[in-house]
Design a protein around this motif. Sequence first.
Motif, PDB file in Angstrom:
ATOM      1  N   GLN A  73       0.830  -1.202   0.000  1.00  0.00           N
ATOM      2  CA  GLN A  73       0.000   0.000   0.000  1.00  0.00           C
ATOM      3  C   GLN A  73       0.865   1.252   0.000  1.00  0.00           C
ATOM      4  OE1 GLN A  73      -1.864  -1.361   3.627  1.00  0.00           O
ATOM      5  NE2 GLN A  73      -3.848  -1.537   2.632  1.00  0.00           N
ATOM      6  N   ASN A 182      -7.930  -3.001  -0.173  1.00  0.00           N
ATOM      7  CA  ASN A 182      -6.653  -2.506   0.357  1.00  0.00           C
ATOM      8  C   ASN A 182      -6.559  -0.981   0.282  1.00  0.00           C
ATOM      9  OD1 ASN A 182      -5.010  -4.903   1.139  1.00  0.00           O
ATOM     10  ND2 ASN A 182      -5.421  -5.482  -0.976  1.00  0.00           N
ATOM     11  N   THR A 183      -7.705  -0.320   0.144  1.00  0.00           N
ATOM     12  CA  THR A 183      -7.742   1.140   0.030  1.00  0.00           C
ATOM     13  C   THR A 183      -8.466   1.723   1.236  1.00  0.00           C
ATOM     14  OG1 THR A 183      -7.763   0.962  -2.378  1.00  0.00           O
ATOM     15  CG2 THR A 183      -8.448   3.070  -1.441  1.00  0.00           C
ATOM     16  N   HIS A 191      -5.176  -0.150   7.468  1.00  0.00           N
ATOM     17  CA  HIS A 191      -4.149  -0.587   6.525  1.00  0.00           C
ATOM     18  C   HIS A 191      -3.094  -1.428   7.257  1.00  0.00           C
ATOM     19  CE1 HIS A 191      -3.184   3.411   8.137  1.00  0.00           C
ATOM     20  NE2 HIS A 191      -1.930   3.007   8.151  1.00  0.00           N
ATOM     21  N   LEU A 194       1.224  -0.830   4.547  1.00  0.00           N
ATOM     22  CA  LEU A 194       1.705   0.466   4.072  1.00  0.00           C
ATOM     23  C   LEU A 194       3.224   0.474   4.000  1.00  0.00           C
ATOM     24  CD1 LEU A 194       1.069   3.407   3.289  1.00  0.00           C
ATOM     25  CD2 LEU A 194       1.185   3.985   5.723  1.00  0.00           C
ATOM     26  N   ILE A 223      -4.785   5.903   1.070  1.00  0.00           N
ATOM     27  CA  ILE A 223      -3.841   4.794   0.934  1.00  0.00           C
ATOM     28  C   ILE A 223      -4.448   3.772  -0.026  1.00  0.00           C
ATOM     29  CG2 ILE A 223      -2.801   2.841   2.173  1.00  0.00           C
ATOM     30  CD1 ILE A 223      -2.899   4.707   4.700  1.00  0.00           C
ATOM     31  N   SER A 224      -3.641   3.277  -0.997  1.00  0.00           N
ATOM     32  CA  SER A 224      -4.185   2.317  -1.957  1.00  0.00           C
ATOM     33  C   SER A 224      -3.066   1.459  -2.544  1.00  0.00           C
ATOM     34  CB  SER A 224      -4.947   3.047  -3.068  1.00  0.00           C
ATOM     35  OG  SER A 224      -5.706   2.143  -3.857  1.00  0.00           O
ATOM     36  N   THR A 225      -3.464   0.571  -3.438  1.00  0.00           N
ATOM     37  CA  THR A 225      -2.522  -0.308  -4.147  1.00  0.00           C
ATOM     38  C   THR A 225      -2.727  -0.160  -5.649  1.00  0.00           C
ATOM     39  OG1 THR A 225      -4.043  -2.187  -4.284  1.00  0.00           O
ATOM     40  CG2 THR A 225      -2.710  -2.007  -2.274  1.00  0.00           C
TER      41      THR A 225
END
Length: 339
Positions: A73, A182-183, A191, A194, A223-225
């Motif tokens: 992340q 995962n966001t 999360h 990270l 936060i994301s992937t």
Amino acid sequence: MKINVQILFLLLLISCNPKKEFISNKIDTLIDKKSAIPFNGVILINKGEENVYCKSLGYSNFEAKTEFNSESQFVIGSISKQFTAVLVLQEFDKGNLELDVPIKKYLPELTQQWANKVTVRHLLTHMHGIIGLNEETKFEPGTQYEYSQIGFDLLAKIVEKTSKKSFADISFDLFQKCKMFNTFHPDLKKHKNLVFGYTLNDNEKLEIERRTFENYVAAGGFISTANDLLQWNKLLYNGKLLSDKTFKLFVTKQNGAIRNHPLFGKTDYGLGITVDTKDDIIQYGQTGFTPGFVSVNFYYPKTKTSLIVLQNVVENSNDLNKSFGYITKIHTLLRKEIK
């Protein structure tokens, strides 16, 4: 049994996919070069249902030498503005807010004079002129463009009022609906993967960045992937998140909403997203910067192509051309292929 040579040659051409090999080789050459600041992050290029290019290089944690994985992340900077804009426009689709009425209607606690002039559309298009909550606007709302972070924080507050939920919770609900597991809004503390963000210091040493979350979350702190951003693109640009009419508004260039972008020059904005039509290529999306992280998420509707790059090393916080060096080169390679 004899094989028709012409048919065999045709089959080989199909299986090789020279365009795919071309861009893969070009990007490999770019990121594999010996460099003082090597590429560190994840690159994902998807066309339709196929990942044309997918690779990660470097470390999510330099001290532990931890490599990236599919659930790594990143803090995505201004790519976050797409999430906020869609949440606002979903409230618009529900009839819970209007785009062209003063925001005082939704935030009656604001006593500033500009609250009676600034509209939701002004906030989405960076045309509000607000430079501080207790300051006068820099210009008459709606008359000029100036890229802003505080405007998106106000949009988050408006969504909280109209939805009667916290911004963290309403965004979480959206990501769950989108199967973007995962966001997260960082305040939820959900999360688990990270990566560390790093900045090159004056002594040319990488330092763990401690200022990453100083920006407003709605403007640059989600936060994301890479895989989740790809999922976002597929839903957003295939009409799954907004009504057809509202989506058209979202990607329509707004009068006066033109930025002199530090990387790409003259850039038009829709309602919370850049809309680029240079060289007859339609490109939607956003770059992202926050201390320790640089990123991009662009989508090309004609070819259904996504370009997603997430990096956790910033070469020079004061020189975006250096910090986005790999991203701009990959972006140029992809646009050449699309053209």
